[in-house]
Design an enzyme around this catalytic site. Structure first.
Site, PDB file in Angstrom:
ATOM      1  CG  HIS A  74      -2.062  -0.921   1.152  1.00  0.00           C
ATOM      2  ND1 HIS A  74      -3.188  -0.800   1.922  1.00  0.00           N
ATOM      3  CD2 HIS A  74      -2.275  -2.004   0.360  1.00  0.00           C
ATOM      4  CE1 HIS A  74      -4.050  -1.758   1.628  1.00  0.00           C
ATOM      5  NE2 HIS A  74      -3.508  -2.512   0.693  1.00  0.00           N
ATOM      6  CE1 TYR A 203      -4.418   3.196   9.475  1.00  0.00           C
ATOM      7  CE2 TYR A 203      -4.823   2.902  11.825  1.00  0.00           C
ATOM      8  CZ  TYR A 203      -4.135   2.564  10.672  1.00  0.00           C
ATOM      9  OH  TYR A 203      -3.159   1.597  10.726  1.00  0.00           O
ATOM     10  N   PRO A 295      -2.865  -1.157  19.108  1.00  0.00           N
ATOM     11  CG  PRO A 295      -4.645  -2.529  18.454  1.00  0.00           C
ATOM     12  CD  PRO A 295      -4.035  -1.884  19.649  1.00  0.00           C
ATOM     13  CE  LYS A 299       5.292   2.633  13.710  1.00  0.00           C
ATOM     14  NZ  LYS A 299       4.735   2.228  12.399  1.00  0.00           N
ATOM     15  CE1 TYR A 387      -0.344   3.198   9.985  1.00  0.00           C
ATOM     16  CE2 TYR A 387       0.414   2.648   7.773  1.00  0.00           C
ATOM     17  CZ  TYR A 387      -0.451   2.438   8.842  1.00  0.00           C
ATOM     18  OH  TYR A 387      -1.406   1.448   8.757  1.00  0.00           O
TER      19      TYR A 387
HETATM   20  P1  RFL Z   1       4.083 -13.071  20.457  1.00  0.00           P
HETATM   21  O1  RFL Z   1       3.573 -12.995  19.072  1.00  0.00           O
HETATM   22  O2  RFL Z   1       3.123 -12.879  21.585  1.00  0.00           O
HETATM   23  O3  RFL Z   1       4.826 -14.475  20.608  1.00  0.00           O
HETATM   24  C1  RFL Z   1       5.209 -14.970  21.858  1.00  0.00           C
HETATM   25  C2  RFL Z   1       5.221 -16.476  21.771  1.00  0.00           C
HETATM   26  O4  RFL Z   1       5.688 -16.994  23.020  1.00  0.00           O
HETATM   27  C3  RFL Z   1       4.870 -18.084  23.383  1.00  0.00           C
HETATM   28  N1  RFL Z   1       4.944 -18.282  24.850  1.00  0.00           N
HETATM   29  C4  RFL Z   1       5.686 -19.252  25.422  1.00  0.00           C
HETATM   30  N2  RFL Z   1       6.489 -20.173  24.876  1.00  0.00           N
HETATM   31  C5  RFL Z   1       7.118 -21.030  25.731  1.00  0.00           C
HETATM   32  N3  RFL Z   1       6.934 -20.990  27.067  1.00  0.00           N
HETATM   33  C6  RFL Z   1       6.138 -20.078  27.641  1.00  0.00           C
HETATM   34  N4  RFL Z   1       5.955 -20.076  28.971  1.00  0.00           N
HETATM   35  C7  RFL Z   1       5.465 -19.148  26.814  1.00  0.00           C
HETATM   36  N5  RFL Z   1       4.609 -18.131  27.030  1.00  0.00           N
HETATM   37  C8  RFL Z   1       4.301 -17.620  25.830  1.00  0.00           C
HETATM   38  C9  RFL Z   1       3.486 -17.711  22.883  1.00  0.00           C
HETATM   39  O5  RFL Z   1       2.671 -18.868  22.739  1.00  0.00           O
HETATM   40  C10 RFL Z   1       3.818 -17.056  21.557  1.00  0.00           C
HETATM   41  O6  RFL Z   1       3.830 -17.968  20.489  1.00  0.00           O
HETATM   42  O7  RFL Z   1       5.252 -11.996  20.707  1.00  0.00           O
HETATM   43  P2  RFL Z   1       6.375 -11.414  19.718  1.00  0.00           P
HETATM   44  O8  RFL Z   1       7.105 -12.493  19.006  1.00  0.00           O
HETATM   45  O9  RFL Z   1       7.110 -10.422  20.532  1.00  0.00           O
HETATM   46  O10 RFL Z   1       5.507 -10.632  18.570  1.00  0.00           O
HETATM   47  C11 RFL Z   1       4.747  -9.502  18.878  1.00  0.00           C
HETATM   48  C12 RFL Z   1       3.531  -9.420  17.952  1.00  0.00           C
HETATM   49  O11 RFL Z   1       2.822 -10.636  17.998  1.00  0.00           O
HETATM   50  C13 RFL Z   1       2.596  -8.264  18.329  1.00  0.00           C
HETATM   51  O12 RFL Z   1       3.335  -7.143  18.718  1.00  0.00           O
HETATM   52  C14 RFL Z   1       1.674  -7.878  17.156  1.00  0.00           C
HETATM   53  O13 RFL Z   1       0.716  -8.882  16.892  1.00  0.00           O
HETATM   54  C15 RFL Z   1       0.954  -6.557  17.460  1.00  0.00           C
HETATM   55  N6  RFL Z   1       0.012  -6.151  16.388  1.00  0.00           N
HETATM   56  C16 RFL Z   1       0.465  -5.502  15.263  1.00  0.00           C
HETATM   57  N7  RFL Z   1       1.789  -5.330  15.074  1.00  0.00           N
HETATM   58  C17 RFL Z   1       2.220  -4.781  13.926  1.00  0.00           C
HETATM   59  O14 RFL Z   1       3.437  -4.603  13.768  1.00  0.00           O
HETATM   60  N8  RFL Z   1       1.368  -4.396  12.915  1.00  0.00           N
HETATM   61  C18 RFL Z   1       0.023  -4.541  13.036  1.00  0.00           C
HETATM   62  O15 RFL Z   1      -0.726  -4.240  12.116  1.00  0.00           O
HETATM   63  C19 RFL Z   1      -0.479  -5.091  14.255  1.00  0.00           C
HETATM   64  N9  RFL Z   1      -1.791  -5.268  14.419  1.00  0.00           N
HETATM   65  C20 RFL Z   1      -1.361  -6.399  16.530  1.00  0.00           C
HETATM   66  C21 RFL Z   1      -2.241  -5.937  15.515  1.00  0.00           C
HETATM   67  C22 RFL Z   1      -1.861  -7.110  17.615  1.00  0.00           C
HETATM   68  C23 RFL Z   1      -3.222  -7.338  17.714  1.00  0.00           C
HETATM   69  N10 RFL Z   1      -3.702  -8.078  18.817  1.00  0.00           N
HETATM   70  C24 RFL Z   1      -4.386  -9.296  18.634  1.00  0.00           C
HETATM   71  C25 RFL Z   1      -3.159  -7.817  20.113  1.00  0.00           C
HETATM   72  C26 RFL Z   1      -3.595  -6.147  15.605  1.00  0.00           C
HETATM   73  C27 RFL Z   1      -4.088  -6.825  16.709  1.00  0.00           C
HETATM   74  C28 RFL Z   1      -5.570  -7.014  16.788  1.00  0.00           C
HETATM   75  C1  PHB Z   2      -4.845  -5.209  10.715  1.00  0.00           C
HETATM   76  O1  PHB Z   2      -5.017  -5.327   9.486  1.00  0.00           O
HETATM   77  O2  PHB Z   2      -5.100  -6.137  11.492  1.00  0.00           O
HETATM   78  C2  PHB Z   2      -4.354  -3.922  11.263  1.00  0.00           C
HETATM   79  C3  PHB Z   2      -4.005  -2.900  10.401  1.00  0.00           C
HETATM   80  C4  PHB Z   2      -3.571  -1.681  10.919  1.00  0.00           C
HETATM   81  C5  PHB Z   2      -3.494  -1.499  12.289  1.00  0.00           C
HETATM   82  C6  PHB Z   2      -3.831  -2.533  13.154  1.00  0.00           C
HETATM   83  C7  PHB Z   2      -4.259  -3.747  12.639  1.00  0.00           C
HETATM   84  O3  PHB Z   2      -3.121  -0.297  12.786  1.00  0.00           O
END
Ligand code: RFL
Ligand code: PHB
Length: 396
Positions: A74, A203, A295, A299, A387
């Site tokens: 995008h 947004y 979110p 980031k 961004y």
């Molecule tokens: P994770 O992904 O939470 O992975 C951690 C892993 O550790 C495991 N774990 C264990 N393993 C062994 N022993 C234990 N005792 C353990 N306890 C936990 C877990 O099962 C898991 O597999 O952390 P990591 O690797 O630091 O990654 C971070 C990202 O997942 C997170 O920051 C993003 O998902 C945030 N996020 C977004 N980030 C972006 O950069 N761009 C986005 O568009 C974006 N959108 C989002 C998001 C997060 C969202 N939610 C669901 C919170 C949108 C949403 C809705």
């Molecule tokens: C997503 O597509 O899940 C998404 C996109 C942008 C954001 C957060 C989540 O800021």
């Protein structure tokens, strides 16, 4: 059973998998342990947006092929408020940079395949994880797998186990400063079978609250609306969800969100959290284990990638030069980028959400800021460069 490796990695999220892959490419061995099954981590719906530096990193690591084939690049985003949509031309404002819409679970699939293909062990379904000896030179991780006690002896432990994992707690409480902000709102997220309503992410700010229109594939869309964090998905029929989306997004230009069958619903909490320090002895935290963001700025995963670039570099320096210097400064260097991402995520969240009980002057300030963002090139450029993502330290 005891195994030996150079780096013991707890967690097979983006942080742990990226780290294992980067270390392997530099000839450094690691073992990953993961609490969930492979199917669960490859199926959990999370992030959607990858920043420009993250896309470059995945390409450099040779794991970007599927992302380019099925992800969507995008060049802009839209800010909707006051009944109108305003485009922020990310590409033009940042000298040609863009973002990639590619779901996190697809990144996970690509990384798991790459890590297993290079011979790294991932043990799925581990329990009772405990970190030991992190203040000495030979730390270890104890855990159980299918009821059997196991141990990994290593030189370093990477705590990549997300916000709820045990690694952060292994740093003595007296040495940790934890900063937390809980927002009085959540996001109600849906996945639906529908064509895209827009070529770019929208947004949208409105008096009824925030909406984000995102996408996954040409036939699956991802959308969110701001909700009460204590609300429950069962309170929201499909009809009520669509009525709320329409009420918050329709303006004077006749544009209307496309509806479709909703097949996933969930409520997400909104928090800003940073743990200072990100290291203690031979333990180094990366990603959500050390910091989380609301979110709105997209980031979280991208900050995790930035941490891993620094951590893998510091571990490589240690083995190549027998030098502790980069390791010693890891937390301070990582936190610089983290705080930038945290501030931007807070800025986007307070800019676009309406909070109960706010005074009228705060609402007017928000509108003045939005008007400024879309009318001043300097302000749009600042939004755009944050961004698309600021460069990882040490990269161009
Ligand atoms: P994770 O992904 O939470 O992975 C951690 C892993 O550790 C495991 N774990 C264990 N393993 C062994 N022993 C234990 N005792 C353990 N306890 C936990 C877990 O099962 C898991 O597999 O952390 P990591 O690797 O630091 O990654 C971070 C990202 O997942 C997170 O920051 C993003 O998902 C945030 N996020 C977004 N980030 C972006 O950069 N761009 C986005 O568009 C974006 N959108 C989002 C998001 C997060 C969202 N939610 C669901 C919170 C949108 C949403 C809705
Ligand atoms: C997503 O597509 O899940 C998404 C996109 C942008 C954001 C957060 C989540 O800021």
């Amino acid at each position: 059973m005891a195994q030996k490796t150079q780096v013991g990695i707890i967690g097979a999220g983006p942080a742990g998998l990226l780290l294992a892959h980067m270390l392997h490419r530099q000839g450094i061995g690691s073992i990953i342990i993961e609490a969930q099954t492979r199917e669960a981590i490859e199926g959990t719906i999370k992030a959607g947006v990858l920043e420009h530096p993250t896309v470059q990193l995945l390409d450099e690591l040779g794991v970007g092929e599927r992302m380019h084939a099925v992800g969507f690049e995008h060049h802009g985003i839209e800010l909707a408020f006051g009944g109108k949509r305003h485009r922020i031309d990310l590409h033009e404002l940042t000298g040609g940079k863009s973002i990639m819409v590619y779901p996190q679970h697809e990144v996970i699939k690509d990384l798991v395949a790459a890590v297993l293909a290079n011979g790294t062990t991932i043990e799925f379904g581990v329990r009772d994880v405990a970190l030991q000896g992190i203040e000495g030179t030979r730390p270890s991780i104890r855990y159980t797998l299918d009821g059997e006690a196991r141990q990994i002896e290593c030189d370093f432990i990477a705590g990549c186990d997300g916000f709820h994992g045990p690694s952060r707690q292994a740093i003595p409480a007296a040495l940790r400063v934890e900063h937390l902000k809980t927002y009085p709102c959540g996001w109600f997220g849906i996945l639906c079978e529908a064509p895209p309503s827009s070529d770019e992410l929208i947004y949208a700010q409105s008096d009824r609250g925030f909406v984000l229109v995102s996408t996954r594939t040409p036939t699956v869309q991802r959308m969110y609306f701001q909700c009460d964090p204590s609300d429950h998905v069962d309170n929201w029929s499909d009809e009520r969800i669509w009525a709320e989306f329409h009420a918050r997004t329709e303006g004077s230009d006749g544009w209307r969100l496309k509806e479709g069958r909703i097949f996933q619903k969930g409520i997400i909490a909104m928090r800003s959290f940073v743990c200072e320090t990100m290291q203690h002895g031979r333990l180094f935290l990366a990603g959500d284990a050390a910091h989380i963001v609301p979110p709105t700025g997209a980031k979280g995963l991208n900050l995790a990638a930035g941490d891993v670039v620094l951590l893998s570099g510091a571990i490589v320096d240690f083995y190549r030069d027998n030098s502790h210097q980069s390791l010693d400064s890891y937390s301070a260097r990582a936190l610089k980028r983290v705080w930038r991402g945290e501030q931007f995520s807070w800025f986007m969240t307070t800019l676009l959400h309406d909070f109960d009980g706010e005074d009228t002057i705060t609402r007017r300030f928000r509108r003045a800021q939005l008007d400024y963002l879309v009318s001043s090139r300097a302000a749009s450029t600042s939004l755009a460069e944050n961004y698309v993502g600021l460069p990882f330290e040490g990269s161009a």
